[in-house]
Design an enzyme around this catalytic site. Structure first.
Site, short mmCIF file in Angstrom:
data_model
loop_
_atom_site.label_atom_id
_atom_site.label_comp_id
_atom_site.label_asym_id
_atom_site.label_seq_id
_atom_site.Cartn_x
_atom_site.Cartn_y
_atom_site.Cartn_z
N GLU A 46 0.86 -1.18 0.00
CA GLU A 46 0.00 0.00 0.00
C GLU A 46 0.89 1.23 0.00
OE1 GLU A 46 -2.54 -0.42 3.40
OE2 GLU A 46 -2.87 -2.53 2.90
N ASP A 57 -4.30 8.93 10.63
CA ASP A 57 -2.90 8.51 10.78
C ASP A 57 -2.31 8.99 12.09
OD1 ASP A 57 -2.81 7.23 8.29
OD2 ASP A 57 -2.51 9.15 7.29
N TYR A 172 -10.70 -4.35 4.68
CA TYR A 172 -9.66 -3.89 5.62
C TYR A 172 -10.28 -3.81 7.00
CZ TYR A 172 -5.65 -0.90 7.07
OH TYR A 172 -4.53 -0.38 7.68
#
Length: 256
Positions: A46, A57, A172
């Protein structure tokens, strides 16, 4: 089938995916990192395209994104850096980033360029599912790009079923509701969450990300999923002065 779909058709367990930020540690490193990771045993990759406000993040990936942006990394430059991708790398590659960057570039053009350079799929965490279904799914399918959706412990069964129906590669599975860069602790609650998803018998396999940092957490995730994704721990270990050596050393703990 694209490379990503072929991989999951062939391999059901133990898959290792690595996330890293395009343009970090240096603007020209993106393709070299992909080559070295494939040589070191990664099953798919990725590549994150940096954004100025990466809300999901943690600090490590935020810092790498800022460095990449400061170095001049943009989506057009990333596609230019990846133009020789398929002459050098054969494993599946996904692009991961935020929807604003894709919308500014143009969704149709984004999917077209992904196909041209050999990208197999995308992970765009803040792309609303209904917008994908109503407005963009046609473009993704037209160019053979798999769109990967995220599921968290809070995601309802109804939504998971809907995601499963819209997916054609993998789902995911976010290990917790935290940002990236934590440490996966397979507590009773997270084990119950992973088992709940497994018991749903979805048509798509799932891969666990967020908090996978070493062999122990990788193995723990693989007890429940088809594979696991390592991001912050890898980015943190990249040595700009010994790029290939630091990558190979990091990967040995998973592929020795």
């Amino acid at each position: 089938m694209n490379r990503l779909q072929q991989l999951f058709e062939k391999e059901q367990k133990g898959l290792l995916s690595i996330y890293y930020t395009a343009g970090y540690p240096n603007l020209g490193d993106t393709l070299k990192i992909a080559e070295t990771l494939e040589q070191s045993g990664a099953d798919f990759l990725e590549i994150g395209f940096p954004y100025s406000d990466p809300v999901a993040d943690g600090p490590v990936i935020q810092a790498s994104s800022k460095k990449a942006l400061d170095s001049g990394m943009t989506l057009p430059i990333l596609f230019e850096k990846l133009k020789d991708l398929r002459q050098k790398v054969s494993i599946p590659i996904l692009l991961m980033g935020y929807v604003n960057v894709v919308l500014q570039y143009g969704v149709e053009e984004f999917c077209k360029r992904c196909q041209e350079v050999g990208i197999d799929g995308c992970i765009i965490p803040d792309l609303p599912m209904y917008e994908y279904e109503e407005m963009y799914q046609t473009s993704f399918k037209k160019y053979g790009i798999s769109n990967i959706f995220l599921v968290t412990p809070q995601t309802s069964e109804e939504r998971i079923r809907k995601i499963d129906g819209l997916s054609n590669a993998f789902i995911y599975l976010v290990s917790s509701a935290a940002t990236t860069g934590g440490n996966l602790s397979v507590s009773e609650s997270s084990a119950a969450y992973f088992k709940r998803i497994a018991d749903m018998k979805l048509k798509n396999p799932f891969v666990i990300g967020f908090g996978i940092s070493n062999r122990e957490t990788f193995d723990a995730a693989n007890e429940y999923a088809s594979g696991a994704i390592i991001g912050s721990a890898f980015v943190k270990n990249i040595d700009r002065n010994n790029l290939e050596g630091s990558i190979k050393t990091f990967m040995k703990q998973f592929r020795s």
